[in-house]
Design a protein around this motif. Structure first.
Motif, PDB file in Angstrom:
ATOM      1  N   LEU A  99       0.509  -1.178  -0.462  1.00  0.00           N
ATOM      2  CA  LEU A  99      -0.438  -0.036  -0.581  1.00  0.00           C
ATOM      3  C   LEU A  99       0.947   0.829   0.378  1.00  0.00           C
ATOM      4  CD1 LEU A  99      -2.821  -0.746   2.689  1.00  0.00           C
ATOM      5  CD2 LEU A  99      -3.191  -0.987   0.352  1.00  0.00           C
ATOM      6  N   LYS A 100       0.221   2.214  -0.908  1.00  0.00           N
ATOM      7  CA  LYS A 100       0.800   3.248  -1.024  1.00  0.00           C
ATOM      8  C   LYS A 100       1.009   4.207   0.266  1.00  0.00           C
ATOM      9  CE  LYS A 100       1.285   3.791  -5.475  1.00  0.00           C
ATOM     10  NZ  LYS A 100       1.040   4.948  -7.257  1.00  0.00           N
ATOM     11  N   ILE A 101       1.802   5.052   0.994  1.00  0.00           N
ATOM     12  CA  ILE A 101       1.884   5.214   2.747  1.00  0.00           C
ATOM     13  C   ILE A 101       2.315   7.346   1.952  1.00  0.00           C
ATOM     14  CG2 ILE A 101       1.979   3.193   3.449  1.00  0.00           C
ATOM     15  CD1 ILE A 101       4.690   4.235   4.336  1.00  0.00           C
ATOM     16  N   ASP A 102       1.920   7.816   3.696  1.00  0.00           N
ATOM     17  CA  ASP A 102       2.076   9.307   3.541  1.00  0.00           C
ATOM     18  C   ASP A 102       3.141   9.135   4.603  1.00  0.00           C
ATOM     19  OD1 ASP A 102       0.663  10.293   1.361  1.00  0.00           O
ATOM     20  OD2 ASP A 102      -1.118  10.595   2.859  1.00  0.00           O
ATOM     21  N   TYR A 103       4.277   9.922   4.857  1.00  0.00           N
ATOM     22  CA  TYR A 103       4.599   9.484   5.792  1.00  0.00           C
ATOM     23  C   TYR A 103       5.306  10.925   6.615  1.00  0.00           C
ATOM     24  CZ  TYR A 103       9.233   9.472   2.934  1.00  0.00           C
ATOM     25  OH  TYR A 103      10.394   9.529   1.650  1.00  0.00           O
ATOM     26  N   TYR A 104       6.084  10.752   7.785  1.00  0.00           N
ATOM     27  CA  TYR A 104       6.259  12.690   8.158  1.00  0.00           C
ATOM     28  C   TYR A 104       7.369  12.651   7.918  1.00  0.00           C
ATOM     29  CZ  TYR A 104       1.768  14.010   9.669  1.00  0.00           C
ATOM     30  OH  TYR A 104       0.645  14.282  10.050  1.00  0.00           O
ATOM     31  N   GLN A 105       8.396  13.341   8.180  1.00  0.00           N
ATOM     32  CA  GLN A 105       9.760  13.242   7.462  1.00  0.00           C
ATOM     33  C   GLN A 105      10.256  14.688   8.752  1.00  0.00           C
ATOM     34  OE1 GLN A 105      11.923  10.924   6.253  1.00  0.00           O
ATOM     35  NE2 GLN A 105      13.415  12.347   7.215  1.00  0.00           N
ATOM     36  N   TYR A 106      11.079  14.938   9.068  1.00  0.00           N
ATOM     37  CA  TYR A 106      12.064  15.932   9.090  1.00  0.00           C
ATOM     38  C   TYR A 106      13.509  16.419   9.102  1.00  0.00           C
ATOM     39  CZ  TYR A 106      14.763  13.648  12.843  1.00  0.00           C
ATOM     40  OH  TYR A 106      15.456  13.375  13.429  1.00  0.00           O
ATOM     41  N   LEU A 107      13.177  18.049   8.481  1.00  0.00           N
ATOM     42  CA  LEU A 107      15.275  18.445   8.656  1.00  0.00           C
ATOM     43  C   LEU A 107      15.196  19.146  10.065  1.00  0.00           C
ATOM     44  CD1 LEU A 107      15.197  19.335   5.401  1.00  0.00           C
ATOM     45  CD2 LEU A 107      16.370  16.919   6.123  1.00  0.00           C
ATOM     46  N   THR A 108      16.602  18.871  10.853  1.00  0.00           N
ATOM     47  CA  THR A 108      17.194  19.682  11.265  1.00  0.00           C
ATOM     48  C   THR A 108      18.146  20.450  11.192  1.00  0.00           C
ATOM     49  OG1 THR A 108      16.022  18.268  13.681  1.00  0.00           O
ATOM     50  CG2 THR A 108      17.616  20.534  14.388  1.00  0.00           C
ATOM     51  N   TYR A 109      18.323  21.621  11.416  1.00  0.00           N
ATOM     52  CA  TYR A 109      19.481  22.706  11.215  1.00  0.00           C
ATOM     53  C   TYR A 109      20.370  22.725  12.151  1.00  0.00           C
ATOM     54  CZ  TYR A 109      17.051  22.762   6.466  1.00  0.00           C
ATOM     55  OH  TYR A 109      16.432  22.708   5.528  1.00  0.00           O
ATOM     56  N   LYS A 110      20.878  22.354  12.806  1.00  0.00           N
ATOM     57  CA  LYS A 110      21.841  23.463  13.557  1.00  0.00           C
ATOM     58  C   LYS A 110      22.775  24.720  12.888  1.00  0.00           C
ATOM     59  CE  LYS A 110      26.099  21.889  16.931  1.00  0.00           C
ATOM     60  NZ  LYS A 110      26.353  20.352  17.810  1.00  0.00           N
TER      61      LYS A 110
END
Length: 149
Positions: free
Chosen positions: A127-138
């Motif tokens: 099944l195709k899904i949606d997913y959360y992602q994040y980028l943290t910039y230090k």
């Protein structure tokens, strides 16, 4: 209608912040379910991996005139087509306190993050899904010193 999301951490659509043409499309036709980044894979699913993002960020030379230190996190949803949307920004100083660092700089990093178009779509059990992602910039002395995770 509940004021709480169905799943802790869900980002709800906000017409002031979000593009109206971005759609969730994952499993569950009535209520699309979005997976958190830690549910689907431990790998970074971007074409060229994280190094491609770091190289592009270096070329764009995004910085702050203020000598700020801290972290700017941009969290977003990648839909089943690999398109990103529902971007949210969080900022912390170097003591991890919620403090505004530099609004103009944050907007530049948000715009940069929105411009990234190499996110890979994912499937779970076919099944195709949606997913959360994040980028943290230090941020150190107004410069991005590291991109996390």
């Amino acid at each position: 209608m509940s004021k709480y999301p169905d799943i802790v951490g869900d980002i709800t659509f906000d017409e002031k912040l979000d593009e109206t043409d971005f759609k969730k499309c994952g499993a569950g036709k009535d209520k699309p379910f979005s997976f958190q980044y830690y549910n689907v894979s431990q790998q970074f699913d971007y074409k060229g991996e994280k190094i491609a993002i770091e190289e592009r960020l270096k070329k764009e030379n995004i910085s702050s005139e203020k000598k700020i230190n801290g972290y700017i996190t941009v969290r977003f949803l990648v839909n089943c087509e690999g398109k990103a949307g529902l971007f949210r920004v969080k900022h912390l100083d170097s003591d991890l306190k919620d403090v505004a660092l530099d609004g103009e700089f944050e907007n530049k990093l948000l715009k940069f993050t929105k411009s990234l178009n190499g996110w890979r779509p994912k499937k779970i059990e076919g099944l195709k899904i949606d997913y959360y992602q994040y980028l943290t910039y230090k941020i150190e002395d107004g410069q991005v010193s590291e991109v996390l995770p």
